[in-house]
Write an enzyme that holds these catalytic residues in place. Structure first.
Site, PDB file in Angstrom:
ATOM      1  N   GLY A  57     -13.351  43.425  25.781  1.00 52.32           N
ATOM      2  CA  GLY A  57     -12.869  44.334  24.744  1.00 52.32           C
ATOM      3  C   GLY A  57     -11.790  45.302  25.203  1.00 52.32           C
ATOM      4  O   GLY A  57     -11.656  46.394  24.638  1.00 52.32           O
ATOM      5  N   SER A  58     -10.964  44.917  26.195  1.00 51.10           N
ATOM      6  CA  SER A  58      -9.934  45.870  26.625  1.00 51.10           C
ATOM      7  C   SER A  58      -8.834  46.016  25.563  1.00 51.10           C
ATOM      8  O   SER A  58      -8.279  47.112  25.387  1.00 51.10           O
ATOM      9  CB  SER A  58      -9.341  45.473  27.979  1.00 51.10           C
ATOM     10  OG  SER A  58      -8.540  44.328  27.868  1.00 51.10           O
ATOM     11  N   ASN A  59      -8.518  44.943  24.845  1.00 53.56           N
ATOM     12  CA  ASN A  59      -7.546  45.092  23.741  1.00 53.56           C
ATOM     13  C   ASN A  59      -8.116  45.963  22.633  1.00 53.56           C
ATOM     14  O   ASN A  59      -7.406  46.785  22.053  1.00 53.56           O
ATOM     15  CB  ASN A  59      -7.130  43.721  23.204  1.00 53.56           C
ATOM     16  CG  ASN A  59      -6.048  43.095  24.062  1.00 53.56           C
ATOM     17  OD1 ASN A  59      -4.922  43.569  24.073  1.00 53.56           O
ATOM     18  ND2 ASN A  59      -6.419  42.060  24.812  1.00 53.56           N
ATOM     19  N   GLU A  97      -0.306  43.104  26.773  1.00 50.90           N
ATOM     20  CA  GLU A  97      -1.142  42.939  25.573  1.00 50.90           C
ATOM     21  C   GLU A  97      -1.521  44.310  25.027  1.00 50.90           C
ATOM     22  O   GLU A  97      -1.527  44.542  23.812  1.00 50.90           O
ATOM     23  CB  GLU A  97      -2.410  42.144  25.901  1.00 50.90           C
ATOM     24  CG  GLU A  97      -2.165  40.683  26.247  1.00 50.90           C
ATOM     25  CD  GLU A  97      -3.462  39.908  26.413  1.00 50.90           C
ATOM     26  OE1 GLU A  97      -4.347  40.016  25.544  1.00 50.90           O
ATOM     27  OE2 GLU A  97      -3.604  39.185  27.422  1.00 50.90           O
ATOM     28  N   MET A 119     -14.067  34.768  20.648  1.00 52.05           N
ATOM     29  CA  MET A 119     -14.013  33.397  21.117  1.00 52.05           C
ATOM     30  C   MET A 119     -14.783  32.423  20.226  1.00 52.05           C
ATOM     31  O   MET A 119     -15.315  31.448  20.700  1.00 52.05           O
ATOM     32  CB  MET A 119     -14.515  33.335  22.569  1.00 52.05           C
ATOM     33  CG  MET A 119     -13.567  34.034  23.520  1.00 52.05           C
ATOM     34  SD  MET A 119     -11.826  33.644  23.205  1.00 52.05           S
ATOM     35  CE  MET A 119     -11.147  33.555  24.831  1.00 52.05           C
ATOM     36  N   ARG A 120     -14.827  32.715  18.942  1.00 48.89           N
ATOM     37  CA  ARG A 120     -15.461  31.766  18.044  1.00 48.89           C
ATOM     38  C   ARG A 120     -14.437  31.342  16.996  1.00 48.89           C
ATOM     39  O   ARG A 120     -13.756  32.196  16.417  1.00 48.89           O
ATOM     40  CB  ARG A 120     -16.654  32.439  17.370  1.00 48.89           C
ATOM     41  CG  ARG A 120     -17.379  31.476  16.504  1.00 48.89           C
ATOM     42  CD  ARG A 120     -18.537  32.014  15.743  1.00 48.89           C
ATOM     43  NE  ARG A 120     -18.958  30.916  14.904  1.00 48.89           N
ATOM     44  CZ  ARG A 120     -20.175  30.686  14.498  1.00 48.89           C
ATOM     45  NH1 ARG A 120     -21.128  31.505  14.815  1.00 48.89           N
ATOM     46  NH2 ARG A 120     -20.440  29.636  13.754  1.00 48.89           N
ATOM     47  N   LEU A 177     -12.961  30.391  13.552  1.00 50.79           N
ATOM     48  CA  LEU A 177     -13.295  30.783  12.180  1.00 50.79           C
ATOM     49  C   LEU A 177     -12.908  29.646  11.238  1.00 50.79           C
ATOM     50  O   LEU A 177     -11.936  28.932  11.480  1.00 50.79           O
ATOM     51  CB  LEU A 177     -12.543  32.072  11.829  1.00 50.79           C
ATOM     52  CG  LEU A 177     -12.998  33.263  12.676  1.00 50.79           C
ATOM     53  CD1 LEU A 177     -11.975  34.386  12.645  1.00 50.79           C
ATOM     54  CD2 LEU A 177     -14.371  33.775  12.213  1.00 50.79           C
ATOM     55  N   HIS A 227      -2.924  36.504  21.659  1.00 50.78           N
ATOM     56  CA  HIS A 227      -3.097  35.346  22.550  1.00 50.78           C
ATOM     57  C   HIS A 227      -2.246  35.577  23.799  1.00 50.78           C
ATOM     58  O   HIS A 227      -1.094  36.017  23.691  1.00 50.78           O
ATOM     59  CB  HIS A 227      -2.669  34.065  21.828  1.00 50.78           C
ATOM     60  CG  HIS A 227      -2.885  32.839  22.660  1.00 50.78           C
ATOM     61  ND1 HIS A 227      -4.150  32.297  22.862  1.00 50.78           N
ATOM     62  CD2 HIS A 227      -2.015  32.073  23.368  1.00 50.78           C
ATOM     63  CE1 HIS A 227      -4.032  31.238  23.654  1.00 50.78           C
ATOM     64  NE2 HIS A 227      -2.758  31.082  23.976  1.00 50.78           N
TER      65      HIS A 227
HETATM   66  C1  GAR Z   1      -7.137  38.626  26.191  1.00 48.24           C
HETATM   67  O1  GAR Z   1      -6.310  38.267  27.281  1.00 48.24           O
HETATM   68  C2  GAR Z   1      -6.741  37.867  24.946  1.00 48.24           C
HETATM   69  O2  GAR Z   1      -5.360  37.663  24.833  1.00 48.24           O
HETATM   70  C3  GAR Z   1      -7.466  36.562  25.158  1.00 48.24           C
HETATM   71  O3  GAR Z   1      -8.716  36.933  25.675  1.00 48.24           O
HETATM   72  C4  GAR Z   1      -8.565  38.137  26.425  1.00 48.24           C
HETATM   73  C5  GAR Z   1      -9.579  39.121  25.900  1.00 48.24           C
HETATM   74  O4  GAR Z   1      -9.589  40.274  26.719  1.00 48.24           O
HETATM   75  N1  GAR Z   1      -7.593  35.847  23.930  1.00 48.24           N
HETATM   76  C6  GAR Z   1      -7.511  34.516  23.836  1.00 48.24           C
HETATM   77  O5  GAR Z   1      -7.352  33.781  24.788  1.00 48.24           O
HETATM   78  C7  GAR Z   1      -7.627  33.975  22.415  1.00 48.24           C
HETATM   79  N2  GAR Z   1      -7.112  32.658  22.308  1.00 48.24           N
HETATM   80  P1  GAR Z   1     -10.231  41.626  26.185  1.00 48.24           P
HETATM   81  O6  GAR Z   1     -11.644  41.259  25.692  1.00 48.24           O
HETATM   82  O7  GAR Z   1     -10.271  42.511  27.386  1.00 48.24           O
HETATM   83  O8  GAR Z   1      -9.367  42.151  25.099  1.00 48.24           O
END
Ligand code: GAR
Length: 222
Positions: A14-16, A176, A92-93, A95, A111
């Site tokens: 969940g850093s984003n 990101e 990661m699911r 939809l 992404h």
């Molecule tokens: C991030 O790098 C995001 O871009 C990627 O998962 C990571 C989640 O990090 N998403 C994907 O690969 C989706 N296809 P976070 O939980 O720290 O935000």
């Protein structure tokens, strides 16, 4: 002006989501996070959200084995919170097309590549084995096909000779955390519209507003 009501869907760190929460904590930011939803009880991001005082919901798909009931529960939670925009942040699911249609142009994702290159899982491994010199990240509207849809914001990041997937992922993650709040701000300011499956940015003010790092180079060259 009313702030755009946003939900963030996570499955892990969940850093984003954290970057979006931090952006929304700035008083004049035009959006607010009204709900964080995780499909996994062990998602570390749930604790981050709680610590920031953001309401959370766990909608575990193991309890809702079929997609229809999982998404019905998700839609009920989003509607109850008055959500206007859904941000996928490491969710990661997959939809269903029905869910994506219901939230058409109100559902965005981040992404860790320069889409449409390197869709899917193990993105940084794909980048390294392709030998590209530049990668990056993309915030885009979600369509039924995975990692597809009109592009809102991108940033470029160099691939360095001694990179492994972990080092590269960390470098991409830093941009990101810039791109996602920027995309959210542009949408919440009403500056983003989709025409013929491409994003048109209202350029009043700043026509380079949806470019992160190349924008600096372009401005310097002007
Ligand atoms: C991030 O790098 C995001 O871009 C990627 O998962 C990571 C989640 O990090 N998403 C994907 O690969 C989706 N296809 P976070 O939980 O720290 O935000």
């Amino acid at each position: 002006m009313a702030r755009l009501k946003v939900a963030v869907l996570i499955s892990g760190r969940g850093s984003n989501m954290g970057a979006l929460i931090d952006a929304c904590a700035v008083p004049d930011f035009p959006a607010e996070i009204v709900l964080v939803v995780s499909n996994r009880a062990d998602a570390a991001g749930l604790e981050t959200a709680k610590a920031a005082g953001v309401p959370t919901a766990l909608i575990g798909h193991r309890d809702d084995p079929d997609r229809a009931s999982f998404e019905a529960a998700l839609n009920a939670a989003l509607d109850a919170a008055g959500v206007e925009l859904v941000c996928l942040a490491g969710f990661m699911r997959l939809l269903t097309a029905d869910f994506v249609r219901r939230w058409h142009d109100r559902l965005i994702n981040i992404h860790p590549s320069l889409l449409p290159a390197f869709k899917g899982l193990h993105t940084h491994e794909q980048v390294l084995s392709a030998g590209v010199r530049i990668t990056g990240c993309t915030v885009h509207f979600v369509r039924a096909e995975m990692d597809d849809g009109p592009i809102i914001v991108q940033a470029a990041v160099p691939v360095l000779p001694d990179d492994d997937a972990e080092r590269l992922a960390a470098r991409v993650l830093r941009v990101e955390h810039q791109c996602y709040p920027l995309a959210l701000r542009l949408i919440a300011e009403g500056r983003v519209r989709v025409e013929n499956e491409r994003v048109i940015l209202d350029a009043s003010g700043d026509g380079l507003a949806s470019l992160v790092n190349p924008a600096a180079g372009i401005r310097a060259a002007k």
